[in-house]
Design a protein around this motif. Structure first.
Motif, PDB file in Angstrom:
ATOM      1  N   ALA A   1      10.597  12.023  -2.291  1.00 43.68           N
ATOM      2  CA  ALA A   1      11.793  11.291  -1.862  1.00 43.68           C
ATOM      3  C   ALA A   1      11.819  10.023  -2.706  1.00 43.68           C
ATOM      4  CB  ALA A   1      11.705  10.950  -0.381  1.00 43.68           C
ATOM      5  N   ASP A   2      12.969   9.671  -3.234  1.00 44.12           N
ATOM      6  CA  ASP A   2      13.045   8.502  -4.113  1.00 44.12           C
ATOM      7  C   ASP A   2      12.632   7.221  -3.410  1.00 44.12           C
ATOM      8  OD1 ASP A   2      13.785   9.940  -6.380  1.00 44.12           O
ATOM      9  OD2 ASP A   2      15.897   9.910  -5.810  1.00 44.12           O
ATOM     10  N   VAL A   3      13.038   7.065  -2.144  1.00 41.82           N
ATOM     11  CA  VAL A   3      12.606   5.925  -1.335  1.00 41.82           C
ATOM     12  C   VAL A   3      12.413   6.437   0.081  1.00 41.82           C
ATOM     13  CG1 VAL A   3      13.047   3.513  -0.688  1.00 41.82           C
ATOM     14  CG2 VAL A   3      14.203   4.476  -2.691  1.00 41.82           C
ATOM     15  N   TRP A   4      11.404   5.909   0.747  1.00 44.07           N
ATOM     16  CA  TRP A   4      11.126   6.297   2.128  1.00 44.07           C
ATOM     17  C   TRP A   4      10.683   5.071   2.907  1.00 44.07           C
ATOM     18  CZ3 TRP A   4       6.046   6.335   4.348  1.00 44.07           C
ATOM     19  CH2 TRP A   4       5.957   6.920   5.619  1.00 44.07           C
ATOM     20  N   LYS A   5      11.261   4.914   4.082  1.00 46.29           N
ATOM     21  CA  LYS A   5      10.830   3.877   5.012  1.00 46.29           C
ATOM     22  C   LYS A   5      10.606   4.560   6.359  1.00 46.29           C
ATOM     23  CE  LYS A   5      11.912  -0.639   6.960  1.00 46.29           C
ATOM     24  NZ  LYS A   5      12.929  -1.653   7.187  1.00 46.29           N
ATOM     25  N   LYS A   6       9.350   4.579   6.775  1.00 45.15           N
ATOM     26  CA  LYS A   6       8.947   5.281   7.990  1.00 45.15           C
ATOM     27  C   LYS A   6       9.812   4.874   9.177  1.00 45.15           C
ATOM     28  CE  LYS A   6       4.924   6.215  10.846  1.00 45.15           C
ATOM     29  NZ  LYS A   6       3.479   5.996  10.999  1.00 45.15           N
ATOM     30  N   SER A   7      10.264   5.869   9.911  1.00 44.52           N
ATOM     31  CA  SER A   7      11.083   5.699  11.113  1.00 44.52           C
ATOM     32  C   SER A   7      12.465   5.117  10.829  1.00 44.52           C
ATOM     33  CB  SER A   7      10.363   4.849  12.168  1.00 44.52           C
ATOM     34  OG  SER A   7       9.128   5.438  12.511  1.00 44.52           O
TER      35      SER A   7
ATOM     36  N   THR B   1       0.815  -1.213   0.000  1.00 47.59           N
ATOM     37  CA  THR B   1       0.000   0.000   0.000  1.00 47.59           C
ATOM     38  C   THR B   1       0.856   1.274   0.000  1.00 47.59           C
ATOM     39  OG1 THR B   1      -0.125   0.126   2.413  1.00 47.59           O
ATOM     40  CG2 THR B   1      -1.829  -1.186   1.287  1.00 47.59           C
ATOM     41  N   GLY B   2       2.141   1.147   0.274  1.00 48.16           N
ATOM     42  CA  GLY B   2       3.015   2.311   0.335  1.00 48.16           C
ATOM     43  C   GLY B   2       2.792   3.179   1.554  1.00 48.16           C
ATOM     44  N   HIS B   3       2.177   2.620   2.580  1.00 50.47           N
ATOM     45  CA  HIS B   3       1.863   3.386   3.783  1.00 50.47           C
ATOM     46  C   HIS B   3       3.113   3.731   4.597  1.00 50.47           C
ATOM     47  CE1 HIS B   3      -0.490   4.906   7.114  1.00 50.47           C
ATOM     48  NE2 HIS B   3       0.149   4.091   7.919  1.00 50.47           N
ATOM     49  N   TRP B   4       4.072   2.799   4.685  1.00 56.11           N
ATOM     50  CA  TRP B   4       5.254   3.025   5.518  1.00 56.11           C
ATOM     51  C   TRP B   4       6.591   2.744   4.815  1.00 56.11           C
ATOM     52  CZ3 TRP B   4       8.118  -1.375   6.313  1.00 56.11           C
ATOM     53  CH2 TRP B   4       7.458  -2.584   6.118  1.00 56.11           C
ATOM     54  N   PHE B   5       6.547   2.212   3.566  1.00 56.74           N
ATOM     55  CA  PHE B   5       7.791   1.933   2.839  1.00 56.74           C
ATOM     56  C   PHE B   5       7.452   1.986   1.362  1.00 56.74           C
ATOM     57  CE2 PHE B   5      11.250  -1.594   2.156  1.00 56.74           C
ATOM     58  CZ  PHE B   5      12.188  -0.645   1.764  1.00 56.74           C
ATOM     59  N   THR B   6       8.039   2.952   0.647  1.00 61.24           N
ATOM     60  CA  THR B   6       7.640   3.124  -0.739  1.00 61.24           C
ATOM     61  C   THR B   6       8.688   3.877  -1.558  1.00 61.24           C
ATOM     62  OG1 THR B   6       5.800   3.831  -2.152  1.00 61.24           O
ATOM     63  CG2 THR B   6       6.389   5.302  -0.349  1.00 61.24           C
ATOM     64  N   PHE B   7       8.604   3.680  -2.853  1.00 63.20           N
ATOM     65  CA  PHE B   7       9.316   4.518  -3.807  1.00 63.20           C
ATOM     66  C   PHE B   7       8.488   5.786  -4.019  1.00 63.20           C
ATOM     67  CE2 PHE B   7      10.837   0.285  -5.404  1.00 63.20           C
ATOM     68  CZ  PHE B   7      12.202   0.505  -5.248  1.00 63.20           C
ATOM     69  N   GLU B   8       9.165   6.874  -4.377  1.00 65.10           N
ATOM     70  CA  GLU B   8       8.512   8.118  -4.795  1.00 65.10           C
ATOM     71  C   GLU B   8       7.481   8.620  -3.784  1.00 65.10           C
ATOM     72  OE1 GLU B   8       9.831   9.664  -7.354  1.00 65.10           O
ATOM     73  OE2 GLU B   8      11.093   7.928  -7.802  1.00 65.10           O
ATOM     74  N   LYS B   9       7.925   8.796  -2.553  1.00 66.85           N
ATOM     75  CA  LYS B   9       7.046   9.299  -1.495  1.00 66.85           C
ATOM     76  C   LYS B   9       6.883  10.810  -1.645  1.00 66.85           C
ATOM     77  CE  LYS B   9       4.834   9.363   2.473  1.00 66.85           C
ATOM     78  NZ  LYS B   9       3.472   8.905   2.568  1.00 66.85           N
ATOM     79  N   GLY B  10       5.655  11.239  -1.871  1.00 66.49           N
ATOM     80  CA  GLY B  10       5.361  12.660  -2.019  1.00 66.49           C
ATOM     81  C   GLY B  10       5.627  13.415  -0.730  1.00 66.49           C
ATOM     82  N   ALA B  11       6.150  14.626  -0.869  1.00 65.41           N
ATOM     83  CA  ALA B  11       6.475  15.419   0.312  1.00 65.41           C
ATOM     84  C   ALA B  11       6.374  16.908  -0.012  1.00 65.41           C
ATOM     85  CB  ALA B  11       7.889  15.093   0.788  1.00 65.41           C
ATOM     86  N   THR B  12       5.826  17.655   0.931  1.00 69.98           N
ATOM     87  CA  THR B  12       5.818  19.104   0.833  1.00 69.98           C
ATOM     88  C   THR B  12       7.150  19.613   1.373  1.00 69.98           C
ATOM     89  OG1 THR B  12       3.435  19.155   1.152  1.00 69.98           O
ATOM     90  CG2 THR B  12       4.635  21.207   1.563  1.00 69.98           C
ATOM     91  N   LYS B  13       7.814  20.453   0.613  1.00 71.39           N
ATOM     92  CA  LYS B  13       9.116  20.984   1.024  1.00 71.39           C
ATOM     93  C   LYS B  13       8.929  22.103   2.038  1.00 71.39           C
ATOM     94  CE  LYS B  13      10.946  20.327  -3.615  1.00 71.39           C
ATOM     95  NZ  LYS B  13      11.524  21.026  -4.776  1.00 71.39           N
ATOM     96  N   SER B  14       9.803  22.132   3.042  1.00 74.85           N
ATOM     97  CA  SER B  14       9.796  23.291   3.933  1.00 74.85           C
ATOM     98  C   SER B  14      10.181  24.499   3.075  1.00 74.85           C
ATOM     99  CB  SER B  14      10.767  23.101   5.092  1.00 74.85           C
ATOM    100  OG  SER B  14      12.083  22.964   4.622  1.00 74.85           O
ATOM    101  N   GLY B  15       9.507  25.583   3.250  1.00 75.91           N
ATOM    102  CA  GLY B  15       9.733  26.752   2.414  1.00 75.91           C
ATOM    103  C   GLY B  15       8.843  26.780   1.187  1.00 75.91           C
ATOM    104  N   GLY B  16       8.057  25.718   0.978  1.00 73.67           N
ATOM    105  CA  GLY B  16       7.101  25.689  -0.124  1.00 73.67           C
ATOM    106  C   GLY B  16       7.498  24.771  -1.260  1.00 73.67           C
ATOM    107  N   GLY B  17       6.504  24.316  -1.958  1.00 77.31           N
ATOM    108  CA  GLY B  17       6.710  23.437  -3.099  1.00 77.31           C
ATOM    109  C   GLY B  17       6.497  21.979  -2.748  1.00 77.31           C
ATOM    110  N   GLU B  18       6.393  21.193  -3.781  1.00 76.83           N
ATOM    111  CA  GLU B  18       6.160  19.760  -3.628  1.00 76.83           C
ATOM    112  C   GLU B  18       7.318  18.992  -4.260  1.00 76.83           C
ATOM    113  OE1 GLU B  18       3.465  18.396  -1.991  1.00 76.83           O
ATOM    114  OE2 GLU B  18       2.900  20.457  -1.526  1.00 76.83           O
ATOM    115  N   GLY B  19       7.539  17.792  -3.781  1.00 72.87           N
ATOM    116  CA  GLY B  19       8.576  16.942  -4.350  1.00 72.87           C
ATOM    117  C   GLY B  19       8.362  15.506  -3.942  1.00 72.87           C
TER     118      GLY B  19
END
Length: 158
Positions: free
Chosen positions: A63-69, A43-61
């Motif tokens: 992370a290529d890979v993200w694993k929660k915690s 489901t990509g809930h806690w470990f995924t490719f291309e995790k969407g993120a709002t950048k501090s200072g504005g904008g969207e991007g």
């Protein structure tokens, strides 16, 4: 996949970030006996490719890979500025629930920066050829399996 096989495969590669990143990461998962993101978390809930993120200072991007915690991971093409990639991850950190490790990679180099609250940050740098060295490999294994092994003991207060 053995470290020697991994090094042999990735040493000559000069593909773009987009062309190499997912396969490189999947090979790392095999080498470190870790489930890939889709197997571990379909489901990509806690470990995924291309995790969407709002950048501090504005904008969207993304992370290529993200694993929660565990980590946020950003790839770049070989010989690109990994410091810029690290700055990109820092801007994503809050949106990614402040992972304790920030990893940037160009398939030939790995830079791992610790980011625990109230701890002095520590940076580990590993070259592709150094993955043959058990101590260097253990650092990268900890990223996947046990980030606490990389937690600095020095606090900001100290």
């Amino acid at each position: 996949m053995t470290p020697a096989e991994f090094i042999k495969k990735w040493k000559p590669v000069s593909l773009t970030e987009r062309a190499a990143a997912h396969t490189h990461f999947l090979d790392l998962c095999r080498m470190f006996e870790h489930d890939d993101p889709i197997t571990a978390d379909p489901t990509g809930h806690w470990f995924t490719f291309e995790k969407g993120a709002t950048k501090s200072g504005g904008g969207e991007g993304f992370a290529d890979v993200w694993k929660k915690s565990f980590f946020a991971w950003e790839y770049k093409k070989k010989k690109r500025d990994l410091n810029m990639a690290m700055q990109q991850l820092v801007r994503y950190a809050a949106a990614l629930e402040n992972p304790p490790l920030q990893v940037v990679c160009d398939t030939d180099r790995f830079v791992i920066r610790t980011a625990w609250t109230n701890s002095v940050a520590k940076t580990y740098e590993i070259a592709l050829d150094e993955l043959i060295i058990p101590e260097k490999r253990a650092i990268l294994r900890a990223v996947f399996h046990d980030p606490e092994q990389l937690r600095p003991t020095e606090t900001r207060a100290a």
